[in-house]
Design a protein around this motif. Structure first.
Motif, mmCIF file in Angstrom:
data_model
loop_
_atom_site.group_PDB
_atom_site.id
_atom_site.type_symbol
_atom_site.label_atom_id
_atom_site.label_comp_id
_atom_site.label_asym_id
_atom_site.label_seq_id
_atom_site.Cartn_x
_atom_site.Cartn_y
_atom_site.Cartn_z
ATOM 1 N N SER A 39 5.532 -1.809 -5.550
ATOM 2 C CA SER A 39 4.545 -0.939 -4.911
ATOM 3 C C SER A 39 3.459 -0.587 -5.918
ATOM 4 O O SER A 39 3.713 -0.524 -7.126
ATOM 5 C CB SER A 39 5.172 0.364 -4.403
ATOM 6 N N GLN A 40 2.250 -0.349 -5.402
ATOM 7 C CA GLN A 40 1.156 0.187 -6.199
ATOM 8 C C GLN A 40 0.493 1.294 -5.401
ATOM 9 O O GLN A 40 0.096 1.070 -4.261
ATOM 10 C CB GLN A 40 0.124 -0.900 -6.532
ATOM 11 N N TRP A 41 0.396 2.487 -6.012
ATOM 12 C CA TRP A 41 -0.206 3.633 -5.334
ATOM 13 C C TRP A 41 -1.509 3.979 -6.050
ATOM 14 O O TRP A 41 -1.501 4.338 -7.237
ATOM 15 C CB TRP A 41 0.708 4.848 -5.386
ATOM 16 N N THR A 42 -2.609 3.902 -5.361
ATOM 17 C CA THR A 42 -3.884 4.306 -5.942
ATOM 18 C C THR A 42 -4.046 5.816 -5.779
ATOM 19 O O THR A 42 -4.166 6.315 -4.665
ATOM 20 C CB THR A 42 -5.060 3.575 -5.269
ATOM 21 N N VAL A 43 -4.013 6.508 -6.901
ATOM 22 C CA VAL A 43 -4.113 7.967 -6.912
ATOM 23 C C VAL A 43 -5.574 8.394 -7.067
ATOM 24 O O VAL A 43 -6.011 9.393 -6.498
ATOM 25 C CB VAL A 43 -3.248 8.567 -8.042
ATOM 26 N N SER A 76 6.665 7.959 -0.880
ATOM 27 C CA SER A 76 5.432 7.517 -0.236
ATOM 28 C C SER A 76 4.268 7.302 -1.209
ATOM 29 O O SER A 76 3.304 6.617 -0.867
ATOM 30 C CB SER A 76 4.993 8.557 0.796
ATOM 31 N N GLY A 77 4.356 7.895 -2.398
ATOM 32 C CA GLY A 77 3.241 7.856 -3.328
ATOM 33 C C GLY A 77 2.166 8.884 -3.026
ATOM 34 O O GLY A 77 1.133 8.922 -3.710
ATOM 35 N N VAL A 318 1.896 3.967 -15.119
ATOM 36 C CA VAL A 318 0.549 4.307 -14.651
ATOM 37 C C VAL A 318 -0.495 3.613 -15.505
ATOM 38 O O VAL A 318 -0.295 3.381 -16.707
ATOM 39 C CB VAL A 318 0.297 5.837 -14.677
ATOM 40 N N THR A 319 -1.622 3.288 -14.885
ATOM 41 C CA THR A 319 -2.760 2.725 -15.599
ATOM 42 C C THR A 319 -3.975 2.792 -14.686
ATOM 43 O O THR A 319 -3.948 3.431 -13.632
ATOM 44 C CB THR A 319 -2.483 1.291 -16.071
ATOM 45 N N SER A 320 -5.055 2.132 -15.096
ATOM 46 C CA SER A 320 -6.269 2.077 -14.287
ATOM 47 C C SER A 320 -7.009 0.804 -14.655
ATOM 48 O O SER A 320 -6.589 0.051 -15.548
ATOM 49 C CB SER A 320 -7.156 3.298 -14.543
ATOM 50 N N THR A 343 -9.806 4.538 -10.092
ATOM 51 C CA THR A 343 -8.892 3.387 -10.107
ATOM 52 C C THR A 343 -7.497 3.727 -10.640
ATOM 53 O O THR A 343 -6.665 2.826 -10.777
ATOM 54 C CB THR A 343 -9.474 2.243 -10.954
ATOM 55 N N PHE A 344 -7.241 4.990 -10.958
ATOM 56 C CA PHE A 344 -5.924 5.365 -11.505
ATOM 57 C C PHE A 344 -4.824 4.994 -10.514
ATOM 58 O O PHE A 344 -4.882 5.336 -9.331
ATOM 59 C CB PHE A 344 -5.887 6.860 -11.800
#
Length: 351
Positions: A39-43, A76-77, A318-320, A343-344
């Motif tokens: 999964s990838q969640w864009t925060v 769910s992110g 985490v990254t961006s 983009t975090f």
């Protein structure tokens, strides 16, 4: 359609299935699994980040974001809250029995206490050092420890009143720390070569300083409490393994470039290193003194910090995306590229 196996073929098939390690059982058949980003969640948001902390239920992920703490639902992110006004926040420590969480505020030279359930602000108090970075709650002593980068010392506070109880000088800049739950705290010292300090949590006193040969500028630290082994990740793409009783180094394992955080899964005897190059190194503990790299998982550039959910076999990083790095100067010979606003992202790895 019905398929019949001869006795020999059946034995071969059974033996082959039995040799699969780390598989998932589907009825009587096995399927090999491989760790991967699931999964990838864009925060989003602006600015950088530092430590990640997972609550004891594994349902909430706390992420330091420079001026505040983001809190995400791990199913769910989605955001479930935010803790504001934590100036220069680095680390987050949780004390479930006190229903409290804490942040180390590097720019504020302070600690913020918040209600662990509601996330409401309780108190902010000064620390005795400068630029508190890592932070640790020790349940045995009920002391809170901040590891202060600029002043190269450790502040010991009462976890309920936030009164300063002691200040402990250390040999150089302190980094990650772990507690053994029995009155000892182990702390990486970011020197060249690296060192490790042992603290008696009840007495609030340094009891030992150990060398970490072949380990420059250690940052992340994890503990195998059962076998008394400490895992330090180092700038030289090395994970150094130290005997937590004697202080002797027992092994070194190659990891990726730019490691920052470490973790240990005691149920499956796996050590982890999150590497800024864009990989997660997973190391198998064969015996307390023998290790090998079992997996190198592609992640994303800058994914240096992590939190481990041992119960559900997940790792959060985490990254961006990043802007182009500025040109080097005399004052900044190795300038960092700034993260791109919006983009975090949180990466979820299943293993």
């Amino acid at each position: 359609m019905i398929f019949n196996l001869s006795d020999n073929a059946r034995c071969i098939a059974t033996a082959a299935a039995a040799t699969l390690v780390g598989g998932i059982i589907f009825g009587t058949a096995y399927a090999q699994t491989k760790p991967a980003v699931v999964s990838q969640w864009t925060v989003g948001g602006e600015g950088g980040w530092d430590y990640l902390t997972l609550d004891s239920t594994g349902s909430r992920l706390f992420i330091s974001r420079g001026t505040h703490i983001d809190v995400l639902d791990t199913s769910s992110g989605k955001s479930v809250g935010s803790i504001p006004n934590t100036s220069g926040v680095h680390g987050i420590a949780l004390a479930p029995e006190l229903n409290r969480g804490y942040s180390s505020n590097g720019k504020g030279d302070s600690v913020t206490a918040f209600d662990l359930h509601s996330l409401r602000f309780i108190q902010e108090a000064p620390v005795s050092g400068h630029n508190p970075d890592a932070i640790l709650y020790d349940p045995v002593s009920k002391h809170l420890f901040t590891f202060n980068g600029r002043s190269k010392d450790v502040t010991v506070l009462d976890a309920e009143s936030l009164a300063v109880l002691a200040t402990l000088p250390v040999p150089d800049k302190p980094e990650f720390a772990v507690t053994d739950g029995a009155g000892k705290i182990y702390l990486n010292i970011e020197s060249e070569p690296g060192q490790m300090v042992v603290i008696d949590s009840r007495k609030a006193a340094v009891t030992a300083t150990w060398p970490l040969p072949g380990c420059n500028s250690p940052s992340g630290l994890a503990l195998d409490n059962k076998h008394h082994r400490l895992f330090s990740v180092c700038d030289d793409k090395v994970m150094a393994v130290t005997d937590a009783v004697s202080g002797k180094q027992v092994a070194k394992v190659a990891v990726g470039a730019g490691p920052d955080a470490a973790a240990f899964d005691s149920s499956h005897e796996l050590a982890f290193s999150s590497n800024g190059e864009g990989t997660l190194t997973i190391v198998r503990e064969e015996t307390p003194d023998r290790y090998h790299v079992e997996h190198t998982v592609p992640t994303k550039r800058g994914a240096r910090t992590m939190a481990l959910d041992e119960a559900n076999r997940k790792v959060y990083l985490v990254t961006s995306d990043f802007e182009p790095a500025p040109a080097p100067t005399k004052e900044q010979p190795h300038p960092r590229a700034a993260p791109k606003a919006g983009t975090f992202t949180v990466l979820v790895i299943a293993y």
